[in-house]
Write a protein that holds these residues in place. Sequence first.
Motif, short mmCIF file in Angstrom:
data_model
loop_
_atom_site.label_atom_id
_atom_site.label_comp_id
_atom_site.label_asym_id
_atom_site.label_seq_id
_atom_site.Cartn_x
_atom_site.Cartn_y
_atom_site.Cartn_z
N ALA A 1 -0.72 10.32 4.59
CA ALA A 1 -1.53 9.71 3.53
C ALA A 1 -1.06 8.28 3.25
CB ALA A 1 -1.45 10.56 2.26
N ASP B 1 -0.11 6.22 5.42
CA ASP B 1 -0.79 5.44 6.45
C ASP B 1 -0.08 4.10 6.73
OD1 ASP B 1 -2.76 5.05 8.28
OD2 ASP B 1 -4.18 4.14 6.86
N LYS C 1 -3.98 14.69 1.72
CA LYS C 1 -4.87 13.56 1.39
C LYS C 1 -6.09 14.03 0.59
CE LYS C 1 -7.07 9.46 3.27
NZ LYS C 1 -8.18 9.57 2.35
N ASP D 1 -5.04 14.56 -2.96
CA ASP D 1 -4.90 13.29 -3.70
C ASP D 1 -6.27 12.65 -3.97
OD1 ASP D 1 -2.24 13.52 -4.02
OD2 ASP D 1 -1.65 11.97 -2.60
N ASP D 2 -7.14 12.62 -2.94
CA ASP D 2 -8.47 12.02 -3.14
C ASP D 2 -9.27 12.78 -4.20
OD1 ASP D 2 -7.87 10.16 -1.24
OD2 ASP D 2 -9.12 11.03 0.35
#
Length: 319
Positions: A285, A287, A215, A218-219
Amino acid sequence: MRTAPENVRRVACVGAGVIGGGWVAHFLARGYDVTAWDPAPDAEQKLRRLVDAAWPALTQLGLAEGASADRLTVVATLEEAVVDAEFVQESAPEKLELKRDLLTRLDAAAPAGVVIASSTSGYPMTDMQTTAADPSRLVVGHPFNPPYLIPLVEVVGGERTAEDAVTWASRFYEVAGKSVITMNREVPGFIANRLQEALWREALHMVANGEATVKEIDDSITEGPGLRWAFMGPMLTFALAGGEGGMAHMLDHFGPSLKSPWTRLEAPELDKALYDAVVEGCDEAADGRTIADLVAERDRGVIDVLRATGRLPRQEDPR
Ligand SMILES: NC(=O)C1=CN([C@@H]2O[C@H](COP(=O)(O)OP(=O)(O)OC[C@H]3O[C@@H](n4cnc5c(N)ncnc54)[C@H](O)[C@@H]3O)[C@@H](O)[C@H]2O)C=CC1
Ligand SMILES: C[N+](C)(C)CC(=O)CC(=O)[O-]
């Protein structure tokens, strides 16, 4: 006999998975008659589901006159798919022997002169065209997922490809609404994948070493450099890092300190631990969002970016 790129009406798509299906959706939306073949028993069902899922995004983008999902014909054999095709796009699995055999069969079955493009994401055409009777009409046309939304296609021939086939393919893709980079030589990974793979290599090392989560990786892109890359590539973006001195100052300033990151890492070992960490990290991620949710989210996001950066008319501004 090769139809002029502007006059092509019938396209064959061979291999109809993620990318072949995306190509089918793109060509249908641009108003072509599309014939598809894929050997998987459930291929037609999956393909029609993919086209249906893509159609709302394609409608937002603007369909060509007469475009319709009803202009898709799914056939039972490779020969039927290409018998009257004016262009062939191959999107079968990324296995060299399979591509070689398939391109040889397509070359034997397609009308003489018709250009046959492979969606390969990495094999040089020189290595794929070795057994075809007429290798001169075989080119790489490397798309980006999903081909119905991401404009870029990288076009390149192999050692035995005729230059006019490369020129024809580039023009055809332009007429079909794509943004084309025609490469004048074969380069491992073409251009964009070579760049993406370098980024991904670093990402996998960070996951393997516990330096960052999936995550966070990616963020770090979506909240950071990714925002700039939608409209300005890494070169000009970094030129701005040099202030008024531009790229020259950027290189004088940062070049010496970049030698270590440029040379530090080799390919990470894709062992089970790294495999599991990446797969589980992507599940976390996501979710709770399914793949279909993520596809719809991605499609909306790409359309918003295309509009925001002026590549598509804004909704309130119908030009
Ligand atoms: N998935 C991606 O993001 C991208 C993939 N590509 C390239 O597109 C090509 C296809 O990849 P995907 O669509 O991702 O794979 P996929 O696994 O989703 O689809 C491959 C399809 O080919 C079919 N197939 C199997 N054997 C075949 C044969 N002998 N002849 C014709 N079709 C056959 C399968 O039934 C399947 O539907 C590969 O060359 C890949 O490198 C290119 C750009 C992006
Ligand atoms: C994952 N991939 C290497 C097959 C991706 C591509 O080739 C292009 C893309 O869509 O990013």
